[in-house]
Design an enzyme around this catalytic site. Sequence first.
Site, PDB file in Angstrom:
ATOM      1  N   SER A  15     -11.008   0.423   3.252  1.00 16.31           N
ATOM      2  CA  SER A  15     -10.291   0.155   4.506  1.00 16.31           C
ATOM      3  C   SER A  15      -9.715   1.468   5.016  1.00 16.31           C
ATOM      4  O   SER A  15      -8.994   2.157   4.292  1.00 16.31           O
ATOM      5  CB  SER A  15      -9.131  -0.806   4.262  1.00 16.31           C
ATOM      6  N   GLU A  17      -5.103   4.765   5.989  1.00 12.32           N
ATOM      7  CA  GLU A  17      -4.728   4.516   4.590  1.00 12.32           C
ATOM      8  C   GLU A  17      -5.098   5.695   3.680  1.00 12.32           C
ATOM      9  O   GLU A  17      -4.276   6.102   2.855  1.00 12.32           O
ATOM     10  CB  GLU A  17      -5.387   3.229   4.097  1.00 12.32           C
ATOM     11  N   ARG A  71       0.826  -1.228   0.000  1.00 10.67           N
ATOM     12  CA  ARG A  71       0.000   0.000   0.000  1.00 10.67           C
ATOM     13  C   ARG A  71       0.851   1.264   0.000  1.00 10.67           C
ATOM     14  O   ARG A  71       0.513   2.265   0.654  1.00 10.67           O
ATOM     15  CB  ARG A  71      -0.946   0.043   1.202  1.00 10.67           C
TER      16      ARG A  71
HETATM   17  P1  FAD Z   1      -8.464   9.438  -5.246  1.00 14.07           P
HETATM   18  O1  FAD Z   1      -9.166   9.147  -3.965  1.00 14.07           O
HETATM   19  O2  FAD Z   1      -9.081  10.446  -6.139  1.00 14.07           O
HETATM   20  O3  FAD Z   1      -6.967   9.846  -4.911  1.00 14.07           O
HETATM   21  C1  FAD Z   1      -6.187   9.078  -4.035  1.00 14.07           C
HETATM   22  C2  FAD Z   1      -4.786   9.683  -3.962  1.00 14.07           C
HETATM   23  O4  FAD Z   1      -4.167   9.583  -5.234  1.00 14.07           O
HETATM   24  C3  FAD Z   1      -4.800  11.160  -3.625  1.00 14.07           C
HETATM   25  O5  FAD Z   1      -3.655  11.455  -2.873  1.00 14.07           O
HETATM   26  C4  FAD Z   1      -4.729  11.834  -4.989  1.00 14.07           C
HETATM   27  O6  FAD Z   1      -4.183  13.135  -4.945  1.00 14.07           O
HETATM   28  C5  FAD Z   1      -3.834  10.880  -5.750  1.00 14.07           C
HETATM   29  N1  FAD Z   1      -4.098  10.860  -7.191  1.00 14.07           N
HETATM   30  C6  FAD Z   1      -5.261  10.510  -7.803  1.00 14.07           C
HETATM   31  N2  FAD Z   1      -5.111  10.565  -9.142  1.00 14.07           N
HETATM   32  C7  FAD Z   1      -3.834  10.964  -9.380  1.00 14.07           C
HETATM   33  C8  FAD Z   1      -3.065  11.220 -10.556  1.00 14.07           C
HETATM   34  N3  FAD Z   1      -3.576  11.064 -11.785  1.00 14.07           N
HETATM   35  N4  FAD Z   1      -1.797  11.628 -10.399  1.00 14.07           N
HETATM   36  C9  FAD Z   1      -1.241  11.800  -9.183  1.00 14.07           C
HETATM   37  N5  FAD Z   1      -1.913  11.577  -8.035  1.00 14.07           N
HETATM   38  C10 FAD Z   1      -3.193  11.165  -8.131  1.00 14.07           C
HETATM   39  N6  FAD Z   1      -7.714   0.142  -2.369  1.00 14.07           N
HETATM   40  C11 FAD Z   1      -6.965  -0.958  -2.537  1.00 14.07           C
HETATM   41  O7  FAD Z   1      -5.744  -0.870  -2.683  1.00 14.07           O
HETATM   42  N7  FAD Z   1      -7.530  -2.203  -2.546  1.00 14.07           N
HETATM   43  C12 FAD Z   1      -8.866  -2.384  -2.395  1.00 14.07           C
HETATM   44  O8  FAD Z   1      -9.331  -3.512  -2.440  1.00 14.07           O
HETATM   45  C13 FAD Z   1      -9.685  -1.238  -2.207  1.00 14.07           C
HETATM   46  N8  FAD Z   1     -11.017  -1.358  -2.022  1.00 14.07           N
HETATM   47  C14 FAD Z   1     -11.787  -0.252  -1.815  1.00 14.07           C
HETATM   48  C15 FAD Z   1     -13.154  -0.419  -1.601  1.00 14.07           C
HETATM   49  C16 FAD Z   1     -13.979   0.675  -1.395  1.00 14.07           C
HETATM   50  C17 FAD Z   1     -15.461   0.481  -1.170  1.00 14.07           C
HETATM   51  C18 FAD Z   1     -13.416   1.985  -1.407  1.00 14.07           C
HETATM   52  C19 FAD Z   1     -14.298   3.180  -1.231  1.00 14.07           C
HETATM   53  C20 FAD Z   1     -12.048   2.154  -1.591  1.00 14.07           C
HETATM   54  C21 FAD Z   1     -11.218   1.031  -1.792  1.00 14.07           C
HETATM   55  N9  FAD Z   1      -9.829   1.157  -1.989  1.00 14.07           N
HETATM   56  C22 FAD Z   1      -9.058   0.039  -2.198  1.00 14.07           C
HETATM   57  C23 FAD Z   1      -9.190   2.476  -1.965  1.00 14.07           C
HETATM   58  C24 FAD Z   1      -9.243   3.193  -3.339  1.00 14.07           C
HETATM   59  O9  FAD Z   1     -10.278   2.698  -4.129  1.00 14.07           O
HETATM   60  C25 FAD Z   1      -7.941   3.044  -4.117  1.00 14.07           C
HETATM   61  O10 FAD Z   1      -6.873   3.572  -3.369  1.00 14.07           O
HETATM   62  C26 FAD Z   1      -7.995   3.752  -5.475  1.00 14.07           C
HETATM   63  O11 FAD Z   1      -6.812   3.536  -6.193  1.00 14.07           O
HETATM   64  C27 FAD Z   1      -8.226   5.254  -5.341  1.00 14.07           C
HETATM   65  O12 FAD Z   1      -8.547   5.751  -6.628  1.00 14.07           O
HETATM   66  P2  FAD Z   1      -9.224   7.165  -6.821  1.00 14.07           P
HETATM   67  O13 FAD Z   1      -9.190   7.476  -8.275  1.00 14.07           O
HETATM   68  O14 FAD Z   1     -10.552   7.199  -6.168  1.00 14.07           O
HETATM   69  O15 FAD Z   1      -8.205   8.097  -6.036  1.00 14.07           O
HETATM   70  P1  NAP Z   2     -10.435 -10.563   4.323  1.00 13.81           P
HETATM   71  O1  NAP Z   2     -10.494 -11.433   3.129  1.00 13.81           O
HETATM   72  O2  NAP Z   2     -11.512 -10.671   5.359  1.00 13.81           O
HETATM   73  O3  NAP Z   2      -9.024 -10.730   5.020  1.00 13.81           O
HETATM   74  C1  NAP Z   2      -8.722 -10.016   6.224  1.00 13.81           C
HETATM   75  C2  NAP Z   2      -7.287  -9.566   6.154  1.00 13.81           C
HETATM   76  O4  NAP Z   2      -6.434 -10.697   6.208  1.00 13.81           O
HETATM   77  C3  NAP Z   2      -7.032  -8.839   4.865  1.00 13.81           C
HETATM   78  O5  NAP Z   2      -6.813  -7.524   5.215  1.00 13.81           O
HETATM   79  C4  NAP Z   2      -5.834  -9.534   4.229  1.00 13.81           C
HETATM   80  O6  NAP Z   2      -4.715  -8.663   4.071  1.00 13.81           O
HETATM   81  C5  NAP Z   2      -5.448 -10.638   5.188  1.00 13.81           C
HETATM   82  N1  NAP Z   2      -5.426 -11.934   4.478  1.00 13.81           N
HETATM   83  C6  NAP Z   2      -6.473 -12.777   4.247  1.00 13.81           C
HETATM   84  N2  NAP Z   2      -6.050 -13.901   3.648  1.00 13.81           N
HETATM   85  C7  NAP Z   2      -4.728 -13.760   3.447  1.00 13.81           C
HETATM   86  C8  NAP Z   2      -3.723 -14.593   2.867  1.00 13.81           C
HETATM   87  N3  NAP Z   2      -4.024 -15.795   2.350  1.00 13.81           N
HETATM   88  N4  NAP Z   2      -2.450 -14.132   2.826  1.00 13.81           N
HETATM   89  C9  NAP Z   2      -2.132 -12.927   3.328  1.00 13.81           C
HETATM   90  N5  NAP Z   2      -3.042 -12.080   3.905  1.00 13.81           N
HETATM   91  C10 NAP Z   2      -4.321 -12.506   3.968  1.00 13.81           C
HETATM   92  O7  NAP Z   2     -10.349  -9.023   3.872  1.00 13.81           O
HETATM   93  P2  NAP Z   2     -11.444  -8.033   3.281  1.00 13.81           P
HETATM   94  O8  NAP Z   2     -11.505  -6.853   4.163  1.00 13.81           O
HETATM   95  O9  NAP Z   2     -12.700  -8.758   2.939  1.00 13.81           O
HETATM   96  O10 NAP Z   2     -10.740  -7.565   1.927  1.00 13.81           O
HETATM   97  C11 NAP Z   2     -10.460  -8.471   0.905  1.00 13.81           C
HETATM   98  C12 NAP Z   2      -9.309  -7.950   0.069  1.00 13.81           C
HETATM   99  O11 NAP Z   2      -9.665  -6.705  -0.517  1.00 13.81           O
HETATM  100  C13 NAP Z   2      -8.057  -7.685   0.901  1.00 13.81           C
HETATM  101  O12 NAP Z   2      -6.928  -8.008   0.134  1.00 13.81           O
HETATM  102  C14 NAP Z   2      -8.120  -6.205   1.170  1.00 13.81           C
HETATM  103  O13 NAP Z   2      -6.838  -5.619   1.316  1.00 13.81           O
HETATM  104  C15 NAP Z   2      -8.817  -5.675  -0.069  1.00 13.81           C
HETATM  105  N6  NAP Z   2      -9.595  -4.479   0.276  1.00 13.81           N
HETATM  106  C16 NAP Z   2      -8.923  -3.310   0.419  1.00 13.81           C
HETATM  107  C17 NAP Z   2      -9.601  -2.145   0.723  1.00 13.81           C
HETATM  108  C18 NAP Z   2      -8.886  -0.817   0.806  1.00 13.81           C
HETATM  109  O14 NAP Z   2      -9.531   0.208   0.866  1.00 13.81           O
HETATM  110  N7  NAP Z   2      -7.579  -0.818   0.818  1.00 13.81           N
HETATM  111  C19 NAP Z   2     -10.981  -2.171   0.907  1.00 13.81           C
HETATM  112  C20 NAP Z   2     -11.616  -3.392   0.788  1.00 13.81           C
HETATM  113  C21 NAP Z   2     -10.928  -4.554   0.469  1.00 13.81           C
HETATM  114  P3  NAP Z   2      -4.506  -7.646   2.843  1.00 13.81           P
HETATM  115  O15 NAP Z   2      -5.414  -6.505   3.117  1.00 13.81           O
HETATM  116  O16 NAP Z   2      -3.080  -7.307   2.955  1.00 13.81           O
HETATM  117  O17 NAP Z   2      -4.847  -8.352   1.575  1.00 13.81           O
END
Ligand code: FAD
Ligand code: NAP
Length: 338
Positions: free
Chosen positions: A238, A333, A162
Amino acid sequence: MIRRDVDLQPFNTMAIRARAAHYARVGDQDELQEALEFARRQRLPILPLGGGSNIVLTGDYPGLVLHVDLQGLTVEEDSRGALVTAAAGENWHRLVMHTVSRKLGGLENLALIPGRVGAAPIQNIGAYGVELRDTFEDLTAVHIASGELHDFSRADCHFAYRDSVFKGAARDQYIITRVRMRLPSQWQPRVDYPALQEYLESHAVDVGALTPARIAEAVTAVRRSKLPDPQDIPNAGSFFKNPLVEDALYQRLKSEHPDLVAYPAGERWKLAAGWLIDRAGWRGRRIDNVGVHDRQALVLVNPGRGTGAEITGLARRIAADIHDRFGVDLEPEPRYYP
Ligand code: FAD
Ligand code: NAP
């Protein structure tokens, strides 16, 4: 092209009400350069905005919010696989579905992540054991101060869990305009996350006959069943990163809480932050307009359309409680602005 005093509530998935002193939506390179020139002349800070799904607006933004809406998506297939080139304003999930519809594997575990392509490298988006860096080839970005185009290889991006150089040394210095990914011709399904395995088992999916499209479908279904859709309940996914802790702390916590959810991460352990928050009793709690989602404790929600201060206040209380109970520090995050 530049609008003044613009409401940002429709542009952030937390639905926080805040205003931008200046706002521009840029659809091509010329508009982008023009907007940057304006910001330079006025000495304005810039907030590059995609889908607004990973930001928390803690107040009005005094500078220029630059909505990056560059479009374009190409897929070139060759013997090594496929090279996918996407402009920063493309919708991430649409890109994933486009690749799986062409039977190309590599991005399927990242289905349904909200947001645009340009934000994907910022935190090296990841889900279900796959990260952007696994298929990332390179990107192009405009240097905000000079307007010059710079290319970044995978090594230049310093991707980590991340994290990337764009949250560190290159923070606030670049607008990403284009990302390229290389998808392999030899594809390996990645379905080791328990939630994904349970789904495949309960739907009697033959693991030997998995396709990228079938995995994307499973990921989409699991995510829809667990995560709140921001359209219904505003949220930013998250809210905290899963903390990486040293072995000694992990061993202590594991002996005190045998059901602790943790995974090895090199020499350290990755703790499931959602488990810690749940165990501390926060899941489903609501404080005025904001709260903690009732199915996934890692997601803070804003059902009452509260302020950024309410969200960050709740996040601080949770982090302090987790520190007191477990000795673990949680780091938000999403990025806070201003
Ligand atoms: P924004 O929120 O618009 O921006 C995020 C950051 O990136 C800000 O700092 C912004 O300034 C910068 N930025 C945006 N565009 C640019 C650009 N073109 N150039 C330079 N900087 C830029 N993230 C995960 O990693 N895994 C997940 O599974 C995941 N699940 C999510 C589920 C939900 C329901 C939600 C709401 C979010 C989730 N996220 C997840 C977080 C998010 O979706 C990601 O981080 C995504 O990449 C953000 O994209 P955005 O376009 O909305 O970015
Ligand atoms: P989940 O499947 O309930 O798992 C809980 C946590 O355990 C996750 O955060 C995941 O870490 C870790 N995990 C589970 N199985 C694993 C494995 N086999 N090896 C290593 N780590 C493991 O999680 P969830 O909340 O439903 O999300 C599912 C996936 O979507 C995750 O990868 C999560 O990161 C991603 N997600 C991200 C966001 C965001 O905003 N960043 C939002 C929603 C979902 P990791 O998170 O490192 O994968």
